[in-house]
Design a protein around this motif. Structure first.
Motif, PDB file in Angstrom:
ATOM      1  N   SER A 113      14.611  -4.471  -8.758  1.00  0.00           N
ATOM      2  CA  SER A 113      13.765  -3.729  -7.826  1.00  0.00           C
ATOM      3  C   SER A 113      12.830  -4.711  -7.158  1.00  0.00           C
ATOM      4  CB  SER A 113      12.948  -2.650  -8.560  1.00  0.00           C
ATOM      5  OG  SER A 113      13.792  -1.646  -9.076  1.00  0.00           O
ATOM      6  N   ILE A 114      12.814  -4.699  -5.822  1.00  0.00           N
ATOM      7  CA  ILE A 114      12.013  -5.650  -5.053  1.00  0.00           C
ATOM      8  C   ILE A 114      11.104  -4.886  -4.103  1.00  0.00           C
ATOM      9  CG2 ILE A 114      12.053  -7.568  -3.429  1.00  0.00           C
ATOM     10  CD1 ILE A 114      14.819  -8.281  -4.441  1.00  0.00           C
ATOM     11  N   LEU A 115       9.832  -5.254  -4.107  1.00  0.00           N
ATOM     12  CA  LEU A 115       8.866  -4.719  -3.145  1.00  0.00           C
ATOM     13  C   LEU A 115       8.273  -5.916  -2.417  1.00  0.00           C
ATOM     14  CD1 LEU A 115       7.386  -2.195  -2.070  1.00  0.00           C
ATOM     15  CD2 LEU A 115       5.632  -2.614  -3.802  1.00  0.00           C
ATOM     16  N   ASN A 116       8.617  -6.055  -1.149  1.00  0.00           N
ATOM     17  CA  ASN A 116       8.127  -7.231  -0.428  1.00  0.00           C
ATOM     18  C   ASN A 116       7.776  -6.903   1.016  1.00  0.00           C
ATOM     19  OD1 ASN A 116      10.694  -6.912   0.623  1.00  0.00           O
ATOM     20  ND2 ASN A 116      11.293  -9.040   0.376  1.00  0.00           N
ATOM     21  N   ASN A 117       6.997  -7.809   1.619  1.00  0.00           N
ATOM     22  CA  ASN A 117       6.584  -7.724   3.021  1.00  0.00           C
ATOM     23  C   ASN A 117       5.838  -6.428   3.337  1.00  0.00           C
ATOM     24  OD1 ASN A 117       7.777 -10.239   3.547  1.00  0.00           O
ATOM     25  ND2 ASN A 117       9.757  -9.292   3.946  1.00  0.00           N
ATOM     26  N   VAL A 118       5.066  -5.945   2.370  1.00  0.00           N
ATOM     27  CA  VAL A 118       4.241  -4.759   2.577  1.00  0.00           C
ATOM     28  C   VAL A 118       2.842  -5.195   2.997  1.00  0.00           C
ATOM     29  CG1 VAL A 118       3.178  -2.751   1.465  1.00  0.00           C
ATOM     30  CG2 VAL A 118       5.538  -3.386   0.923  1.00  0.00           C
ATOM     31  N   VAL A 119       2.297  -4.556   4.021  1.00  0.00           N
ATOM     32  CA  VAL A 119       0.927  -4.817   4.479  1.00  0.00           C
ATOM     33  C   VAL A 119       0.118  -3.549   4.263  1.00  0.00           C
ATOM     34  CG1 VAL A 119      -0.532  -5.418   6.439  1.00  0.00           C
ATOM     35  CG2 VAL A 119       1.707  -6.512   6.172  1.00  0.00           C
ATOM     36  N   VAL A 120      -0.976  -3.653   3.486  1.00  0.00           N
ATOM     37  CA  VAL A 120      -1.746  -2.479   3.090  1.00  0.00           C
ATOM     38  C   VAL A 120      -3.220  -2.686   3.424  1.00  0.00           C
ATOM     39  CG1 VAL A 120      -2.312  -0.905   1.207  1.00  0.00           C
ATOM     40  CG2 VAL A 120      -0.155  -2.172   1.152  1.00  0.00           C
ATOM     41  N   GLY A 121      -3.856  -1.631   3.929  1.00  0.00           N
ATOM     42  CA  GLY A 121      -5.289  -1.657   4.197  1.00  0.00           C
ATOM     43  C   GLY A 121      -5.893  -0.300   3.900  1.00  0.00           C
ATOM     44  N   GLY A 122      -7.212  -0.253   3.717  1.00  0.00           N
ATOM     45  CA  GLY A 122      -7.880   1.027   3.478  1.00  0.00           C
ATOM     46  C   GLY A 122      -8.722   1.011   2.223  1.00  0.00           C
ATOM     47  N   ASN A 123      -8.772   2.160   1.550  1.00  0.00           N
ATOM     48  CA  ASN A 123      -9.590   2.322   0.352  1.00  0.00           C
ATOM     49  C   ASN A 123      -8.815   3.081  -0.714  1.00  0.00           C
ATOM     50  OD1 ASN A 123     -12.430   1.544   1.555  1.00  0.00           O
ATOM     51  ND2 ASN A 123     -11.520   2.992   2.989  1.00  0.00           N
ATOM     52  N   ILE A 124      -8.950   2.634  -1.972  1.00  0.00           N
ATOM     53  CA  ILE A 124      -8.354   3.345  -3.099  1.00  0.00           C
ATOM     54  C   ILE A 124      -9.396   3.436  -4.207  1.00  0.00           C
ATOM     55  CG2 ILE A 124      -6.616   3.321  -4.927  1.00  0.00           C
ATOM     56  CD1 ILE A 124      -4.728   1.877  -3.094  1.00  0.00           C
ATOM     57  N   GLU A 125      -9.550   4.628  -4.758  1.00  0.00           N
ATOM     58  CA  GLU A 125     -10.394   4.820  -5.932  1.00  0.00           C
ATOM     59  C   GLU A 125      -9.596   5.599  -6.957  1.00  0.00           C
ATOM     60  OE1 GLU A 125     -14.789   6.556  -7.274  1.00  0.00           O
ATOM     61  OE2 GLU A 125     -14.275   6.304  -5.151  1.00  0.00           O
ATOM     62  N   GLY A 126      -9.419   5.026  -8.148  1.00  0.00           N
ATOM     63  CA  GLY A 126      -8.609   5.666  -9.173  1.00  0.00           C
ATOM     64  C   GLY A 126      -9.273   5.595 -10.527  1.00  0.00           C
ATOM     65  N   SER A 127      -8.631   6.242 -11.509  1.00  0.00           N
ATOM     66  CA  SER A 127      -9.236   6.313 -12.832  1.00  0.00           C
ATOM     67  C   SER A 127      -8.748   5.215 -13.770  1.00  0.00           C
ATOM     68  CB  SER A 127      -8.959   7.676 -13.475  1.00  0.00           C
ATOM     69  OG  SER A 127      -7.567   7.926 -13.530  1.00  0.00           O
ATOM     70  N   HIS A 128      -7.465   4.836 -13.686  1.00  0.00           N
ATOM     71  CA  HIS A 128      -6.950   3.863 -14.642  1.00  0.00           C
ATOM     72  C   HIS A 128      -6.378   2.636 -13.945  1.00  0.00           C
ATOM     73  CE1 HIS A 128      -7.709   6.380 -18.088  1.00  0.00           C
ATOM     74  NE2 HIS A 128      -7.062   7.377 -17.538  1.00  0.00           N
ATOM     75  N   TYR A 129      -5.079   2.641 -13.677  1.00  0.00           N
ATOM     76  CA  TYR A 129      -4.422   1.459 -13.140  1.00  0.00           C
ATOM     77  C   TYR A 129      -4.425   1.521 -11.618  1.00  0.00           C
ATOM     78  CZ  TYR A 129      -2.733   1.557 -17.946  1.00  0.00           C
ATOM     79  OH  TYR A 129      -2.651   1.610 -19.302  1.00  0.00           O
ATOM     80  N   VAL A 130      -5.234   0.675 -11.005  1.00  0.00           N
ATOM     81  CA  VAL A 130      -5.368   0.656  -9.551  1.00  0.00           C
ATOM     82  C   VAL A 130      -4.915  -0.709  -9.039  1.00  0.00           C
ATOM     83  CG1 VAL A 130      -6.962   0.798  -7.600  1.00  0.00           C
ATOM     84  CG2 VAL A 130      -7.283   2.287  -9.586  1.00  0.00           C
ATOM     85  N   GLY A 131      -3.976  -0.712  -8.118  1.00  0.00           N
ATOM     86  CA  GLY A 131      -3.502  -1.950  -7.501  1.00  0.00           C
ATOM     87  C   GLY A 131      -3.457  -1.818  -6.002  1.00  0.00           C
ATOM     88  N   GLY A 132      -3.713  -2.914  -5.317  1.00  0.00           N
ATOM     89  CA  GLY A 132      -3.657  -2.870  -3.865  1.00  0.00           C
ATOM     90  C   GLY A 132      -2.279  -2.550  -3.337  1.00  0.00           C
ATOM     91  N   VAL A 133      -1.235  -2.947  -4.071  1.00  0.00           N
ATOM     92  CA  VAL A 133       0.153  -2.653  -3.683  1.00  0.00           C
ATOM     93  C   VAL A 133       0.821  -1.745  -4.708  1.00  0.00           C
ATOM     94  CG1 VAL A 133       2.410  -3.663  -3.157  1.00  0.00           C
ATOM     95  CG2 VAL A 133       0.323  -4.824  -2.416  1.00  0.00           C
TER      96      VAL A 133
END
Length: 299
Positions: free
Chosen positions: A8-28
């Motif tokens: 499984s490959i996740l590549n060339n993703v561009v992400v912006g904005g805001n995330i607020e979570g309770s446990h495992y939070v990742g930009g991607v």
């Protein structure tokens, strides 16, 4: 990301904005896991590579690219490695435990097989990533990995990463430019001017296995600094020599600041070979400028 196929490959993703979570939070990705809900003896690989994240991230365990990462070598039957490579994270992170690239690489677990119960070692590779921005934690804080549970160093590779955050802060635990496990200092690099606040107090950081080798800003804006560490500037990375850090080809070319004036009124201007708008944060206020004929200006 609980993989169900061989790779499984996740590549060339561009992400912006805001995330607020309770446990495992990742930009991607929040949780990279090659063990849970995967049949015994199934060999799979997860790759998180070539992504860019520019966000505000808030949570318990937070990573600029991945909240948690867990790969495995299950007995003698199969490998389930996880690769986090060639990513750029430029974030503002507030967390209990936080890392510029990965929040936590988790501990060993026991894998049950038909021949009995065997220990399953982790197999992770965290390479050629760049972290920028701010990291503000209550507990462990690392410019590359917040907390690394190291059981078998031969199965975990953390090298050729660049921690270029402006500030790494922990209120009640240690803070490091790289991570809490001591690698050879030559294996990872860092911005020497990073402000490190460990256990609530600003400290002077020496180059070592926890903090990597420190470099000045000019050195970190040279292509040769990264190409000598295996960064691929033909297919994966680009740089504006002397003006920017490396950036992925999936990103827009960073704008260049040509002038800055601060007085009763402030003005910042520059050039860009992209289209659209330029956004500038000043004292938590967002200003914008349209790019016209390759030029922009924010007052």
């Amino acid at each position: 990301a609980n993989a169900e196929s061989d790779i499984s490959i996740l590549n060339n993703v561009v992400v912006g904005g805001n995330i607020e979570g309770s446990h495992y939070v990742g930009g991607v990705v929040g949780n990279v896991d090659t063990e849970t809900n995967i049949p015994t003896r199934t060999a799979i690989t997860i790759k998180i590579q070539g992504n860019y994240c520019s966000m505000s991230l808030v949570g318990d365990i937070v990573g600029g690219i991945c909240g948690t990462v867990r790969g495995a070598i299950c007995g003698y039957y199969c490998d389930r490695p996880a690769f986090v490579t060639d990513n750029l994270a430029e974030n503002s992170i507030v967390a209990n435990i936080g890392g510029g690239i990965v929040g936590i690489i988790s501990d060993n677990y026991i894998s049950s097989t038909s021949n009995g119960t065997r220990t399953a070692w982790h197999s992770e590779s965290i390479k050629r990533n760049i972290s920028k921005g701010h990291l503000n934690c209550r507990y462990n804080a690392g410019g590359v990995i917040g907390t690394l549970y190291m059981q078998n160093k031969n199965d975990q590779i953390v090298e050729n990463n660049f921690s270029c955050l402006e500030i790494i802060k922990s209120l009640s635990s240690p803070a490091y430019r790289v991570t809490n496990y001591e690698f050879n200092e030559q294996e990872n690099s860092a911005l020497s001017s990073t402000v490190v606040i460990s256990n609530g107090k600003e400290i002077n950081v020496e180059d070592d296995g926890f903090n990597g080798t420190g470099y000045g800003l000019k050195t970190l804006m040279r292509k040769s600094t990264y190409s000598s560490q295996g960064f691929d500037f033909n297919e994966q990375w680009d740089i504006i020599e002397g003006e920017s850090y490396p950036y992925n080809y999936s990103q827009s070319t960073p704008p260049i600041v040509e002038s800055f004036y601060s007085g009763s009124k402030s003005c910042i201007s520059g050039v860009s070979n992209e289209y659209g708008k330029i956004y500038v944060f000043v004292n938590n206020t967002l200003f914008e400028s349209q790019i016209i004929d390759g030029k922009w200006n924010v007052n």
